[in-house]
Write a protein that holds these residues in place. Structure first.
Motif, PDB file in Angstrom:
ATOM      1  N   VAL A 115     -35.793 -23.525 -29.862  1.00 36.05           N
ATOM      2  CA  VAL A 115     -35.022 -22.987 -30.737  1.00 36.05           C
ATOM      3  C   VAL A 115     -33.359 -23.996 -29.112  1.00 36.05           C
ATOM      4  O   VAL A 115     -34.176 -23.852 -28.161  1.00 36.05           O
ATOM      5  N   ARG A 140     -34.754 -25.295 -34.115  1.00 34.78           N
ATOM      6  CA  ARG A 140     -34.009 -24.450 -35.216  1.00 34.78           C
ATOM      7  C   ARG A 140     -32.992 -24.414 -34.016  1.00 34.78           C
ATOM      8  O   ARG A 140     -32.241 -24.076 -32.990  1.00 34.78           O
ATOM      9  N   LEU A 142     -29.106 -23.183 -33.324  1.00 34.23           N
ATOM     10  CA  LEU A 142     -28.057 -22.148 -34.250  1.00 34.23           C
ATOM     11  C   LEU A 142     -26.896 -22.405 -33.240  1.00 34.23           C
ATOM     12  O   LEU A 142     -26.502 -22.607 -32.100  1.00 34.23           O
ATOM     13  N   TRP A 147     -31.440 -15.657 -34.341  1.00 29.80           N
ATOM     14  CA  TRP A 147     -32.876 -15.850 -34.875  1.00 29.80           C
ATOM     15  C   TRP A 147     -33.924 -14.844 -34.650  1.00 29.80           C
ATOM     16  O   TRP A 147     -33.744 -15.383 -34.244  1.00 29.80           O
ATOM     17  N   HIS A 149     -37.878 -14.251 -34.186  1.00 29.74           N
ATOM     18  CA  HIS A 149     -39.071 -15.006 -34.211  1.00 29.74           C
ATOM     19  C   HIS A 149     -39.467 -14.775 -33.117  1.00 29.74           C
ATOM     20  O   HIS A 149     -38.857 -14.435 -31.513  1.00 29.74           O
ATOM     21  N   THR A 153     -35.249 -11.740 -30.621  1.00 27.38           N
ATOM     22  CA  THR A 153     -34.227 -11.875 -31.828  1.00 27.38           C
ATOM     23  C   THR A 153     -33.176 -12.801 -30.484  1.00 27.38           C
ATOM     24  O   THR A 153     -32.567 -12.755 -29.786  1.00 27.38           O
TER      25      THR A 153
END
Length: 268
Positions: A115, A140, A142, A147, A149, A153
């Motif tokens: 992330v 990912r 952000l 998100w 995962h 959070t």
């Protein structure tokens, strides 16, 4: 005459320090292992491990080689998640997408457990370009959103210095506990609404140069108060990585680049 000699001597010493820092200190990559005991962190995630790869600042073959070593060190630790808190590049140029892909492609091995958030340098071109590159790498990105995962959070806040941060919106969209916030600029931790167990940041580079008596001559906007390490008494517990790359002079002194490995445990 003595004053001129002194000035010349200082100039030579300064140049020597920069050269030493560029050739040695900026490449002395270390793994900084920290165990963080967090309030609100659940027993079911005791021992959850996060590798942090901050401030890659990819610009040239030297920064690419160093960043590749950092990614390799992170993968060697088999973390549960990798967090990239921004500044993938120092500035955008035509080959930047390929540099990012070359460095981060090995993270595909983590099967989506990566992330990231943008840093201020990443906004020198429309952020959609970075998002597209990272999407191909299953990372990912952000931007003022959350998100869920791996039982966590992840709240990602866009760069404040670039003018895109909206921490309230990001936290409003958070759901489920525990929550970890990722925000490039560490000094803004006081603006983060309550609810996160931890904030992970970069941006400061640890000051990049450190001298005796706590002298840090080079700091950055919103990266001065929290230079590096763990700050459990910050408004939200905060970890600031010194990062992998450099900005300004491609040099460091007594402030080596780091891959951060954070092991999270519940506070007793």
């Amino acid at each position: 005459m003595n004053l001129l000699k002194t000035a010349a001597g200082l100039g030579v010493a300064g140049a020597g320090l920069l050269i030493y820092g560029a050739l040695y200190e900026s490449n002395r990559l270390v793994v900084e292992r920290k165990t963080l005991r967090l309030r609100g962190w659940p027993e079911r995630l005791d021992g959850f491990r996060i590798a942090v790869l901050g401030d890659l600042h990819l610009t040239d073959p030297y920064s690419v080689e160093r960043a590749k070593r950092a990614v390799s060190l992170a993968l060697d630790e088999s973390p549960d998640m990798v967090v990239i808190p921004g500044d993938f590049v120092s500035y955008w140029k035509p080959e930047s997408p390929w540099l990012i892909g070359e460095v981060l492609e090995p993270l595909l091995l983590l099967e989506g457990n990566v992330v990231a958030v943008p840093g201020n340098h990443d906004h020198y071109v429309p952020i959609g370009l970075l998002k597209s590159v990272l999407g191909e790498l299953n990372i990912r990105l952000l931007q003022n959103e959350s998100w869920r995962h791996n039982g966590v959070t992840w709240v990602g806040i866009d760069s404040f210095n670039a003018g895109f941060a909206d921490p309230a919106r990001a936290m409003d969209h958070a759901f489920g506990e525990p929550t970890i916030a990722i925000w490039h600029e560490p000094d803004l931790v006081g603006l983060l609404p309550q609810g996160a167990c931890l904030q992970i940041s970069g941006h400061s580079h640890g000051g990049q140069f450190k001298f005796p008596f706590g002298i840090v001559p080079m700091t950055s906007r919103n990266g001065k108060r929290y230079l590096g390490g763990y700050y459990p008494s910050a408004p939200t517990p905060l970890y600031v990585t010194r990062g992998v790359g450099t900005t300004g002079p491609p040099s460091r002194f007594l402030c080596p680049p780091e891959v951060s490995l954070l092991t999270l445990e519940p506070a007793q």
